[in-house]
Design a protein around this motif. Structure first.
Motif, PDB file in Angstrom:
ATOM      1  N   TRP A   9       0.855  -1.095   0.001  1.00 65.10           N
ATOM      2  CA  TRP A   9       0.042   0.128   0.133  1.00 65.10           C
ATOM      3  C   TRP A   9       0.784   1.243  -0.012  1.00 65.10           C
ATOM      4  CZ3 TRP A   9      -0.154   3.670   4.093  1.00 65.10           C
ATOM      5  CH2 TRP A   9      -1.135   4.694   4.075  1.00 65.10           C
ATOM      6  N   MET A  10       2.116   1.253   0.758  1.00 69.64           N
ATOM      7  CA  MET A  10       2.562   2.455   0.884  1.00 69.64           C
ATOM      8  C   MET A  10       3.535   2.617  -0.515  1.00 69.64           C
ATOM      9  SD  MET A  10       4.810   1.677   4.569  1.00 69.64           S
ATOM     10  CE  MET A  10       4.280   1.831   5.861  1.00 69.64           C
ATOM     11  N   LEU A  11       3.878   1.565  -0.975  1.00 72.17           N
ATOM     12  CA  LEU A  11       4.554   1.703  -2.173  1.00 72.17           C
ATOM     13  C   LEU A  11       3.747   2.321  -3.441  1.00 72.17           C
ATOM     14  CD1 LEU A  11       7.317   1.295  -3.716  1.00 72.17           C
ATOM     15  CD2 LEU A  11       6.563  -0.911  -4.387  1.00 72.17           C
ATOM     16  N   GLY A  12       2.495   1.661  -3.471  1.00 69.21           N
ATOM     17  CA  GLY A  12       1.500   1.914  -4.360  1.00 69.21           C
ATOM     18  C   GLY A  12       1.056   3.382  -4.305  1.00 69.21           C
ATOM     19  N   THR A  13       0.972   3.723  -3.164  1.00 69.24           N
ATOM     20  CA  THR A  13       0.584   5.267  -2.809  1.00 69.24           C
ATOM     21  C   THR A  13       1.898   6.406  -3.319  1.00 69.24           C
ATOM     22  OG1 THR A  13      -0.576   4.608  -0.817  1.00 69.24           O
ATOM     23  CG2 THR A  13      -0.150   6.780  -0.932  1.00 69.24           C
ATOM     24  N   LEU A  14       2.856   6.083  -2.937  1.00 73.23           N
ATOM     25  CA  LEU A  14       4.105   6.758  -3.371  1.00 73.23           C
ATOM     26  C   LEU A  14       4.024   6.845  -4.870  1.00 73.23           C
ATOM     27  CD1 LEU A  14       6.716   5.831  -0.575  1.00 73.23           C
ATOM     28  CD2 LEU A  14       5.660   7.976  -0.821  1.00 73.23           C
TER      29      LEU A  14
END
Length: 89
Positions: free
Chosen positions: A68-73
């Motif tokens: 989720w963090m990577l997708g958001t960034l």
């Protein structure tokens, strides 16, 4: 590019930074608090006892929330790069 656009972009970046880092920080904070209470109750003051559980908790959070963090960034970076042509106006 005017000052309003710069401020908006900066605000979005800071909001994203807080949103992405919050899960890790909150979990590590909670684990640190529990370990500190445990150390105070048992009077065990071992340095690794406070470090290792926080490290394990951070790794677990990264394993669970990492996609989720990577997708958001990646979404934010994509939007930022795609907005570059509009800045030339």
């Amino acid at each position: 590019m005017n000052a309003q656009m710069v401020l908006t972009t900066g605000r979005e970046a800071l909001t994203l930074l807080l949103m992405v880092s919050a899960p890790v920080l909150l979990v590590v904070l909670a684990v640190g608090l529990v370990v500190s209470i445990f150390q105070a109750v048992t009077q065990i003051h071992e340095a690794t006892l406070s470090f290792v559980p926080k490290l394990v908790a951070a790794v677990v959070v990264f394993a669970i929330a990492g996609p989720w963090m990577l997708g958001t960034l990646v979404d934010y970076i994509r939007r930022t790069i795609e907005s570059i042509p509009a800045l030339a106006l």
